[in-house]
Design a protein around this motif. Structure first.
Motif, PDB file in Angstrom:
ATOM      1  N   VAL A 476       0.847  -1.196   0.000  1.00  0.00           N
ATOM      2  CA  VAL A 476       0.000   0.000   0.000  1.00  0.00           C
ATOM      3  C   VAL A 476       0.883   1.247   0.000  1.00  0.00           C
ATOM      4  O   VAL A 476       1.751   1.412   0.859  1.00  0.00           O
ATOM      5  CB  VAL A 476      -0.938   0.021   1.227  1.00  0.00           C
ATOM      6  N   THR A 477       0.679   2.093  -0.969  1.00  0.00           N
ATOM      7  CA  THR A 477       1.383   3.374  -1.028  1.00  0.00           C
ATOM      8  C   THR A 477       0.364   4.499  -0.839  1.00  0.00           C
ATOM      9  O   THR A 477      -0.849   4.266  -0.877  1.00  0.00           O
ATOM     10  CB  THR A 477       2.082   3.557  -2.381  1.00  0.00           C
ATOM     11  N   GLN A 478       0.875   5.689  -0.661  1.00  0.00           N
ATOM     12  CA  GLN A 478      -0.033   6.827  -0.513  1.00  0.00           C
ATOM     13  C   GLN A 478      -0.860   7.015  -1.779  1.00  0.00           C
ATOM     14  O   GLN A 478      -2.049   7.348  -1.717  1.00  0.00           O
ATOM     15  CB  GLN A 478       0.772   8.097  -0.208  1.00  0.00           C
ATOM     16  N   GLN A 479      -0.236   6.764  -2.932  1.00  0.00           N
ATOM     17  CA  GLN A 479      -0.947   6.926  -4.195  1.00  0.00           C
ATOM     18  C   GLN A 479      -2.083   5.904  -4.318  1.00  0.00           C
ATOM     19  O   GLN A 479      -3.195   6.243  -4.742  1.00  0.00           O
ATOM     20  CB  GLN A 479       0.018   6.769  -5.379  1.00  0.00           C
ATOM     21  N   SER A 480      -1.805   4.647  -3.941  1.00  0.00           N
ATOM     22  CA  SER A 480      -2.855   3.625  -4.050  1.00  0.00           C
ATOM     23  C   SER A 480      -3.978   3.881  -3.046  1.00  0.00           C
ATOM     24  O   SER A 480      -5.155   3.647  -3.343  1.00  0.00           O
ATOM     25  CB  SER A 480      -2.257   2.233  -3.831  1.00  0.00           C
ATOM     26  N   ALA A 481      -3.617   4.378  -1.856  1.00  0.00           N
ATOM     27  CA  ALA A 481      -4.639   4.697  -0.859  1.00  0.00           C
ATOM     28  C   ALA A 481      -5.519   5.852  -1.343  1.00  0.00           C
ATOM     29  O   ALA A 481      -6.748   5.821  -1.188  1.00  0.00           O
ATOM     30  CB  ALA A 481      -3.987   5.053   0.475  1.00  0.00           C
ATOM     31  N   ASP A 482      -4.886   6.863  -1.938  1.00  0.00           N
ATOM     32  CA  ASP A 482      -5.654   7.991  -2.464  1.00  0.00           C
ATOM     33  C   ASP A 482      -6.573   7.545  -3.600  1.00  0.00           C
ATOM     34  O   ASP A 482      -7.716   8.015  -3.708  1.00  0.00           O
ATOM     35  CB  ASP A 482      -4.711   9.086  -2.962  1.00  0.00           C
ATOM     36  N   LYS A 483      -6.071   6.645  -4.440  1.00  0.00           N
ATOM     37  CA  LYS A 483      -6.879   6.154  -5.552  1.00  0.00           C
ATOM     38  C   LYS A 483      -8.075   5.363  -5.047  1.00  0.00           C
ATOM     39  O   LYS A 483      -9.197   5.515  -5.551  1.00  0.00           O
ATOM     40  CB  LYS A 483      -6.017   5.278  -6.464  1.00  0.00           C
ATOM     41  N   ARG A 484      -7.843   4.531  -4.015  1.00  0.00           N
ATOM     42  CA  ARG A 484      -8.935   3.745  -3.442  1.00  0.00           C
ATOM     43  C   ARG A 484      -9.986   4.661  -2.826  1.00  0.00           C
ATOM     44  O   ARG A 484     -11.191   4.458  -2.995  1.00  0.00           O
ATOM     45  CB  ARG A 484      -8.382   2.782  -2.389  1.00  0.00           C
ATOM     46  N   LYS A 485      -9.522   5.673  -2.121  1.00  0.00           N
ATOM     47  CA  LYS A 485     -10.462   6.611  -1.500  1.00  0.00           C
ATOM     48  C   LYS A 485     -11.200   7.423  -2.556  1.00  0.00           C
ATOM     49  O   LYS A 485     -12.380   7.736  -2.414  1.00  0.00           O
ATOM     50  CB  LYS A 485      -9.719   7.542  -0.537  1.00  0.00           C
ATOM     51  N   SER A 486     -10.519   7.751  -3.632  1.00  0.00           N
ATOM     52  CA  SER A 486     -11.144   8.519  -4.708  1.00  0.00           C
ATOM     53  C   SER A 486     -12.277   7.726  -5.354  1.00  0.00           C
ATOM     54  O   SER A 486     -13.342   8.272  -5.661  1.00  0.00           O
ATOM     55  CB  SER A 486     -10.097   8.900  -5.754  1.00  0.00           C
ATOM     56  N   LYS A 487     -12.043   6.417  -5.554  1.00  0.00           N
ATOM     57  CA  LYS A 487     -13.102   5.571  -6.123  1.00  0.00           C
ATOM     58  C   LYS A 487     -14.313   5.531  -5.201  1.00  0.00           C
ATOM     59  O   LYS A 487     -15.459   5.639  -5.643  1.00  0.00           O
ATOM     60  CB  LYS A 487     -12.572   4.156  -6.349  1.00  0.00           C
ATOM     61  N   LYS A 488     -14.052   5.398  -3.902  1.00  0.00           N
ATOM     62  CA  LYS A 488     -15.158   5.369  -2.946  1.00  0.00           C
ATOM     63  C   LYS A 488     -15.873   6.712  -2.907  1.00  0.00           C
ATOM     64  O   LYS A 488     -17.101   6.788  -2.840  1.00  0.00           O
ATOM     65  CB  LYS A 488     -14.635   5.018  -1.552  1.00  0.00           C
ATOM     66  N   SER A 489     -15.108   7.796  -2.988  1.00  0.00           N
ATOM     67  CA  SER A 489     -15.701   9.132  -2.962  1.00  0.00           C
ATOM     68  C   SER A 489     -16.586   9.349  -4.178  1.00  0.00           C
ATOM     69  O   SER A 489     -17.649   9.978  -4.081  1.00  0.00           O
ATOM     70  CB  SER A 489     -14.607  10.195  -2.916  1.00  0.00           C
ATOM     71  N   ARG A 490     -16.152   8.817  -5.324  1.00  0.00           N
ATOM     72  CA  ARG A 490     -16.962   8.986  -6.528  1.00  0.00           C
ATOM     73  C   ARG A 490     -18.303   8.282  -6.372  1.00  0.00           C
ATOM     74  O   ARG A 490     -19.334   8.800  -6.808  1.00  0.00           O
ATOM     75  CB  ARG A 490     -16.211   8.460  -7.755  1.00  0.00           C
ATOM     76  N   ARG A 491     -18.279   7.083  -5.758  1.00  0.00           N
ATOM     77  CA  ARG A 491     -19.546   6.382  -5.537  1.00  0.00           C
ATOM     78  C   ARG A 491     -20.417   7.161  -4.557  1.00  0.00           C
ATOM     79  O   ARG A 491     -21.632   7.276  -4.735  1.00  0.00           O
ATOM     80  CB  ARG A 491     -19.280   4.970  -4.998  1.00  0.00           C
ATOM     81  N   THR A 492     -19.792   7.697  -3.507  1.00  0.00           N
ATOM     82  CA  THR A 492     -20.542   8.446  -2.506  1.00  0.00           C
ATOM     83  C   THR A 492     -21.079   9.746  -3.064  1.00  0.00           C
ATOM     84  O   THR A 492     -22.201  10.167  -2.754  1.00  0.00           O
ATOM     85  CB  THR A 492     -19.643   8.735  -1.284  1.00  0.00           C
ATOM     86  N   GLU A 493     -20.292  10.385  -3.928  1.00  0.00           N
ATOM     87  CA  GLU A 493     -20.656  11.705  -4.433  1.00  0.00           C
ATOM     88  C   GLU A 493     -21.566  11.646  -5.649  1.00  0.00           C
ATOM     89  O   GLU A 493     -22.071  12.690  -6.088  1.00  0.00           O
ATOM     90  CB  GLU A 493     -19.393  12.489  -4.792  1.00  0.00           C
ATOM     91  N   LEU A 494     -21.794  10.451  -6.202  1.00  0.00           N
ATOM     92  CA  LEU A 494     -22.613  10.359  -7.414  1.00  0.00           C
ATOM     93  C   LEU A 494     -23.999  10.981  -7.232  1.00  0.00           C
ATOM     94  O   LEU A 494     -24.438  11.764  -8.091  1.00  0.00           O
ATOM     95  CB  LEU A 494     -22.723   8.901  -7.866  1.00  0.00           C
ATOM     96  N   PRO A 495     -24.730  10.693  -6.140  1.00  0.00           N
ATOM     97  CA  PRO A 495     -26.045  11.344  -5.976  1.00  0.00           C
ATOM     98  C   PRO A 495     -25.935  12.863  -5.886  1.00  0.00           C
ATOM     99  O   PRO A 495     -26.802  13.581  -6.400  1.00  0.00           O
ATOM    100  CB  PRO A 495     -26.566  10.752  -4.658  1.00  0.00           C
ATOM    101  N   TYR A 496     -24.869  13.357  -5.239  1.00  0.00           N
ATOM    102  CA  TYR A 496     -24.691  14.806  -5.151  1.00  0.00           C
ATOM    103  C   TYR A 496     -24.412  15.393  -6.533  1.00  0.00           C
ATOM    104  O   TYR A 496     -24.923  16.458  -6.893  1.00  0.00           O
ATOM    105  CB  TYR A 496     -23.535  15.134  -4.208  1.00  0.00           C
ATOM    106  N   GLU A 497     -23.580  14.684  -7.318  1.00  0.00           N
ATOM    107  CA  GLU A 497     -23.205  15.202  -8.629  1.00  0.00           C
ATOM    108  C   GLU A 497     -24.398  15.225  -9.575  1.00  0.00           C
ATOM    109  O   GLU A 497     -24.580  16.172 -10.351  1.00  0.00           O
ATOM    110  CB  GLU A 497     -22.077  14.344  -9.211  1.00  0.00           C
ATOM    111  N   ILE A 498     -25.242  14.195  -9.497  1.00  0.00           N
ATOM    112  CA  ILE A 498     -26.406  14.122 -10.390  1.00  0.00           C
ATOM    113  C   ILE A 498     -27.356  15.285 -10.143  1.00  0.00           C
ATOM    114  O   ILE A 498     -27.884  15.892 -11.080  1.00  0.00           O
ATOM    115  CB  ILE A 498     -27.139  12.776 -10.189  1.00  0.00           C
TER     116      ILE A 498
END
Length: 737
Positions: A476-498
């Motif tokens: 696990v690197t900082q980049q991979s952790a950020d990428k994993r969190k970004s994917k989760k954030s996109r799922r969480t933020e999808l209703p807000y973005e729509i």
């Protein structure tokens, strides 16, 4: 004649109930979309802030923990009172500490009628301890503790003329954080209010409190360590929010949004206001979350005085010298009363143990309000929090012991109305550990199960750290952790973005919503389709609640099957051993109590007119269980009119005289005449004041009247008749001396 275009009203009238209902549904749907648009825009606006918060009042930064030697992402802000409201610098300040459990700060000042709001209405200066979304590198829970201690030192220095140390309010996880600091720095605190705060994590009732099983079913805290490692040293606070939402799937998946849709004409502002706080998440350092889970959620070490700081200080809640007010609710499924009050039973062996520690504990149990309502609800703020704020000085001088805050409505018939603060009359009635046991319902079998969870957790965590963690950290690197969190954030933020303004279609929705409001035609309440709609909703809620109940029942069955096993308990060493330490029953503690009692008894005959007056008043008031705010307010006015004794000195005086009456009632009362002034007029005025204070609530019991008559005899001037033949000898002795 030209034909006129039928209006919407004509259409609904021609179509009957069905057309009326369908028109209302379409209009409500458009307005619902518009509320979701406003929520989404608000979400991104909050996200762009450096320190997102929901504080309703203006504030100014006083201290920034990020600049300290050991930096911490906590901030101290002074809250400015709204226009037209003035605070009294002589009154003790209120400091609200919000929970850092996945959401941002400000919930204690979320509304005008809030903890901060009622404190300022009562004339108290107010402060908020909040935090930024991202923790500082290497930040620990002990760093947070030290930072909060510095904040309180600063508040005290800003109010040198205040009568009393700050009253500190800790909400949810902010409550146990406050008590950690108070246990090692008790001199910084006035009364402490912990609202909806879990303190005894193993406590609960079978069939009612399933959340406490989560740690055991996960195999202990190794899962927390894994989550922190996958986050490259960060723990996503959104995971904590998900746990809260999973507790009540019907509300999360249906009721919250259905209530908005069905009552969109009135519900929109409240929904948007709450989502401002609920929709934003913050992070913790992995080390912080690991400490919380190991020491509190799984270890239950706070309630048994087992936590030791890095510099060797033991965190023992019995070291706290300020009154502790525990406010909880039967409707709270996150922190039920058992977890809010169980620490009292865990720490103290007897009622005398509480008194010997000089500890005052007050509790209040609401019947229905949910977890967030304890510190968000305007109704709760107007009642419980308002009464706590208005009577904080009374709470501060209550004699040591255990009390329940009982509140009754003020009516036109209530006597001595000038001495009543607010719309309720608060009375602090004495309780015993038996009353706490009746609420907590402690069980040796339950404690043994959770002691087994603790042992299993320690074993699994050690195995993870030695066999798995090195590989996880290597990959696990900082980049991979950020990428994993970004994917989760996109799922969480999808209703807000729509639904946000970033979606071009939502601009059309905003215009359409304005047109709908101009032509709004709500359906009649007696429309049969509205009744059908409510039935469908009730059915969905019932189905989701049924799923929740079955899920929770299965969780409990699995937990009991695993951790009730005699084989597993024998393997980890909890089958025969005491499940947990019992500090209140330790031999050295018992010896300390005996020494303290002997010390107090030795000072029963000491004192002058102040001590005699307070002892006499307490003697009368103890005949009627409980302390009414009217009696205290009357006594406070007498204190100000006479000698202006400081509140801290008055508090110490009350405690000493209370102990004298508890330990040796007859001896303490018999010593009163020797403590009184010789002047008959002063004695009479003192007795009249005691009578007035005792009758402040308008109800004098038979026993109180009997004790007042007894005091009247004791307050009579004592004339000494000396035989004439002995007078010369005494005169000679006086001359020689």
């Amino acid at each position: 004649m030209p034909k006129t275009i039928p209006s919407l009203t004509d259409f609904t009238q021609a179509g009957g109930p069905i057309a009326e209902y369908m028109t209302d549904v379409m209009q409500r749907t458009v307005l619902y979309w518009d509320v979701m648009r406003q929520r989404s825009d608000q979400y991104y606006e909050q996200k762009d802030k450096d320190v997102p918060h929901v504080l309703r009042f203006d504030g100014e930064l006083v201290l920034d923990g990020r600049t300290f030697e050991r930096p911490c992402n906590y901030l101290l802000a002074r809250v400015r009172p709204p226009a037209g409201l003035k605070v009294d610098p002589r009154k003790r300040p209120f400091v609200v500490v919000d929970p850092r459990a996945g959401h941002g700060p400000g919930i204690g000042g979320f509304k005008a009628d809030s903890e901060l709001g009622v404190a300022m209405k009562a004339g108290h200066p107010a402060y908020l301890i909040g935090f930024t979304p991202e923790p500082m590198p290497g930040q620990t829970i002990e760093d947070v503790m030290q930072t909060e201690a510095v904040f309180l030192e600063k508040v005290i220095s800003l109010h040198p003329g205040a009568e009393g140390k700050p009253c500190v309010v800790g909400n949810c996880q902010g409550g146990w954080a406050v008590l950690l600091v108070a246990a090692i720095r008790p001199e910084l605190f006035g009364p402490i209010i912990v609202a909806g705060s879990p303190l005894s994590y193993w406590a609960g009732i079978e069939g009612e409190n399933p959340m406490r099983y989560t740690g055991g079913l996960a195999g202990g805290s190794w899962m927390t360590a894994l989550a922190g490692d996958l986050g490259a040293g960060k723990f996503d606070g959104g995971m904590l929010v998900e746990n809260f939402e999973n507790l009540n799937p019907s509300n999360t998946l249906w009721t919250k949004k259905y209530n908005l849709w069905s009552k969109v004409d009135t519900e929109g502002p409240r929904y948007i206001e709450f989502e401002k706080w609920w929709g934003g998440h913050i992070d913790l350092n992995a080390e912080e979350m690991q400490w919380i889970v190991d020491n509190l959620f799984v270890g239950n070490k706070l309630a048994t005085a087992e936590i030791v700081t890095r510099d060797g200080q033991r965190i023992d809640l019995r070291n706290i010298r300020s009154p502790i007010i525990c406010f909880c609710s039967k409707g709270d499924n996150i922190t039920p009363p058992q977890q809010a009050l169980g620490w009292i039973h865990d720490l103290y062996g007897s009622d005398d143990d509480i008194r010997a520690c000089g500890q005052t504990i007050v509790y209040a149990v609401h019947d229905t309000v949910g977890h967030l309502g304890i510190f968000v609800s305007g109704g709760v703020a107007k009642k419980e929090h308002n009464e706590f704020a208005s009577n904080i000085d009374l709470i501060d001088v209550l004699p040591p012991g255990l009390y329940e805050a009982v509140m009754t409505p003020k009516t036109a018939e209530s006597l001595n109305q000038d001495a009543i603060d607010g719309d309720w009359i608060v009375r602090f009635e004495p309780r015993s550990l038996e009353d706490i046991r009746a609420i907590v319902q402690p069980s040796p079998e339950n404690e043994r199960r959770f002691a087994t969870v603790r042992k299993v957790s320690e074993t699994n965590l050690a195995l993870y750290r030695s066999m798995v963690q090195p590989f996880v950290k290597a990959f696990v690197t900082q980049q991979s952790a950020d990428k994993r969190k970004s994917k989760k954030s996109r799922r969480t933020e999808l209703p807000y973005e729509i639904f946000s303004g970033r979606n071009p279609m939502m601009k059309q929705v905003a215009r359409l919503a304005d047109q709908v409001r101009a032509q709004r035609q709500p359906v009649a309440p007696d429309n049969p389709l509205v009744q059908w709609q409510a039935m469908v909703s009730d059915g969905i809620v019932a189905a989701l609640d049924g799923y929740r109940d079955q899920r929770d029942a299965q969780m409990e069955k699995i937990f009991l099957a695993i951790y009730d096993s005699p084989v597993l308990q024998a393997m980890v060493g909890t089958a025969q051993a005491e499940p947990r330490p019992r500090p209140g029953m330790a031999p050295e503690r018992v010896a300390l109590i005996k020494d303290r009692i002997a010390e107090l008894k030795a000072g029963i005959t000491k004192g002058g007119v102040r001590e005699a007056a307070v002892r006499a008043f307490l003697y009368v008031s103890m005949a009627d269980p409980g302390v009414d705010e009217r009696a205290f307010n009357t006594l406070r006015e007498m204190r100000r009119e006479n000698d202006g004794l400081t509140l801290e000195a008055f508090k110490q005086l009350v405690r000493e005289q209370y102990f004298s009456l508890v330990l040796d009632p007859e001896g303490a009362v018999a010593a009163i005449p020797g403590m009184l002034p010789a002047d008959a007029g002063k004695r009479a005025r003192l007795l009249a004041a005691i009578r007035r204070t005792a009758a402040a609530d308008g109800d004098t019991s038979d026993l109180q009247a009997e004790r007042l008559e007894q005091l009247e005899k004791l307050f009579q001037p004592q004339t000494r008749r000396v035989p004439a033949k002995k007078a010369p000898r005494k005169a000679v002795r006086r001359l020689k001396s």
